[in-house]
Design a protein around this motif. Sequence first.
Motif, PDB file in Angstrom:
ATOM      1  N   LYS A  20     112.633 -26.590  64.179  1.00 27.66           N
ATOM      2  CA  LYS A  20     112.412 -26.784  65.724  1.00 27.66           C
ATOM      3  C   LYS A  20     114.046 -26.558  66.133  1.00 27.66           C
ATOM      4  O   LYS A  20     113.846 -27.290  67.465  1.00 27.66           O
ATOM      5  CB  LYS A  20     111.703 -28.046  66.023  1.00 27.66           C
ATOM      6  CG  LYS A  20     110.301 -28.213  65.391  1.00 27.66           C
ATOM      7  CD  LYS A  20     109.609 -29.363  65.765  1.00 27.66           C
ATOM      8  CE  LYS A  20     108.165 -29.478  65.265  1.00 27.66           C
ATOM      9  NZ  LYS A  20     107.581 -30.694  65.547  1.00 27.66           N
ATOM     10  N   LYS A  25     114.968 -24.447  68.032  1.00 27.62           N
ATOM     11  CA  LYS A  25     115.062 -23.890  69.626  1.00 27.62           C
ATOM     12  C   LYS A  25     114.892 -24.817  70.672  1.00 27.62           C
ATOM     13  O   LYS A  25     115.334 -24.855  71.566  1.00 27.62           O
ATOM     14  CB  LYS A  25     113.633 -22.950  69.655  1.00 27.62           C
ATOM     15  CG  LYS A  25     113.491 -22.200  70.974  1.00 27.62           C
ATOM     16  CD  LYS A  25     114.363 -20.780  70.945  1.00 27.62           C
ATOM     17  CE  LYS A  25     113.928 -19.893  71.967  1.00 27.62           C
ATOM     18  NZ  LYS A  25     115.052 -19.397  72.599  1.00 27.62           N
ATOM     19  N   ASN A  26     114.084 -25.986  70.110  1.00 23.27           N
ATOM     20  CA  ASN A  26     114.052 -27.201  70.934  1.00 23.27           C
ATOM     21  C   ASN A  26     114.550 -28.451  70.204  1.00 23.27           C
ATOM     22  O   ASN A  26     113.916 -29.129  69.846  1.00 23.27           O
ATOM     23  CB  ASN A  26     112.732 -27.462  71.561  1.00 23.27           C
ATOM     24  CG  ASN A  26     112.461 -28.711  72.401  1.00 23.27           C
ATOM     25  OD1 ASN A  26     113.492 -29.259  73.003  1.00 23.27           O
ATOM     26  ND2 ASN A  26     111.227 -29.150  72.576  1.00 23.27           N
ATOM     27  N   HIS A  27     116.014 -28.558  69.996  1.00 27.00           N
ATOM     28  CA  HIS A  27     116.506 -29.533  69.327  1.00 27.00           C
ATOM     29  C   HIS A  27     116.711 -30.599  70.378  1.00 27.00           C
ATOM     30  O   HIS A  27     117.997 -30.823  70.836  1.00 27.00           O
ATOM     31  CB  HIS A  27     117.865 -29.046  68.388  1.00 27.00           C
ATOM     32  CG  HIS A  27     118.379 -29.965  67.683  1.00 27.00           C
ATOM     33  ND1 HIS A  27     117.937 -30.540  66.634  1.00 27.00           N
ATOM     34  CD2 HIS A  27     119.820 -30.575  67.645  1.00 27.00           C
ATOM     35  CE1 HIS A  27     118.948 -31.470  65.799  1.00 27.00           C
ATOM     36  NE2 HIS A  27     119.770 -31.481  66.689  1.00 27.00           N
ATOM     37  N   GLY A  64     115.922 -31.288  73.275  1.00 26.34           N
ATOM     38  CA  GLY A  64     116.205 -30.700  74.551  1.00 26.34           C
ATOM     39  C   GLY A  64     117.282 -29.492  74.698  1.00 26.34           C
ATOM     40  O   GLY A  64     117.251 -28.999  75.569  1.00 26.34           O
ATOM     41  N   ASP A  65     117.652 -29.269  73.558  1.00 27.43           N
ATOM     42  CA  ASP A  65     118.570 -28.292  73.428  1.00 27.43           C
ATOM     43  C   ASP A  65     118.320 -27.257  72.615  1.00 27.43           C
ATOM     44  O   ASP A  65     117.488 -27.529  71.677  1.00 27.43           O
ATOM     45  CB  ASP A  65     120.245 -28.680  73.191  1.00 27.43           C
ATOM     46  CG  ASP A  65     120.817 -29.460  73.919  1.00 27.43           C
ATOM     47  OD1 ASP A  65     120.724 -29.555  75.419  1.00 27.43           O
ATOM     48  OD2 ASP A  65     121.386 -30.694  73.648  1.00 27.43           O
ATOM     49  N   ASP A  66     118.782 -25.842  72.979  1.00 25.02           N
ATOM     50  CA  ASP A  66     118.602 -24.659  71.982  1.00 25.02           C
ATOM     51  C   ASP A  66     119.630 -24.668  70.968  1.00 25.02           C
ATOM     52  O   ASP A  66     120.593 -24.428  71.334  1.00 25.02           O
ATOM     53  CB  ASP A  66     118.451 -23.463  72.711  1.00 25.02           C
ATOM     54  CG  ASP A  66     118.157 -22.198  71.991  1.00 25.02           C
ATOM     55  OD1 ASP A  66     117.769 -22.300  70.738  1.00 25.02           O
ATOM     56  OD2 ASP A  66     118.003 -21.240  72.359  1.00 25.02           O
ATOM     57  N   SER A  96     119.446 -22.859  68.061  1.00 27.75           N
ATOM     58  CA  SER A  96     119.102 -21.983  67.355  1.00 27.75           C
ATOM     59  C   SER A  96     120.391 -21.310  66.688  1.00 27.75           C
ATOM     60  O   SER A  96     121.358 -21.309  66.997  1.00 27.75           O
ATOM     61  CB  SER A  96     118.365 -20.692  68.189  1.00 27.75           C
ATOM     62  OG  SER A  96     117.150 -21.216  68.788  1.00 27.75           O
TER      63      SER A  96
END
Length: 163
Positions: free
Chosen positions: A68, A70-72, A74-76, A78
């Motif tokens: 996850k 992409k939504n770590h 609240g942060d991206d 990636s």
Amino acid sequence: MKTPTRPLAIGLLVVAFFALVLGRAQAGGSHYFPPVADPVVKEECGSCHLAFAPSMLPASSWQRMMDKLKNHFGDDASLDPAVAAKITEYLVNNAADTGGRRHSDKLLRGVSASNAPLRITELPKWVKEHRKVPDWEWKHKDVRTKANCAACHSDAERGYYED
């Protein structure tokens, strides 16, 4: 007769040094978690926050977290898929219920690997250890978040979380 004080003094100094070093290693006990040794993990994870020791969470938590990015929280966060796979492999192989087991027994008491939290700060042992920290301390400008271990544990980057 002359007493051999110099060799005795050196011997005592060596014994004291090793006692200090071994004492430090044992002092961590349930508060020591081997720090991240992989340079890629240190770079990628440590660029935003402390690169948390893999032995602080079970493999299932690291796997879910890495799935996850992409939504770590609240942060991206990636990453290139090959880099993400390398980091995932390192975290899973050194997780609390795999390679890092000897350092995490107490931390994972009462935690089901199949339903373990993603946040270290949600582990029952972590909650118990930090229960007396007042809310205002978490909001202090030098702390700001419960995940900022280094704000209170000066040796956190080296794996020691003793006060």
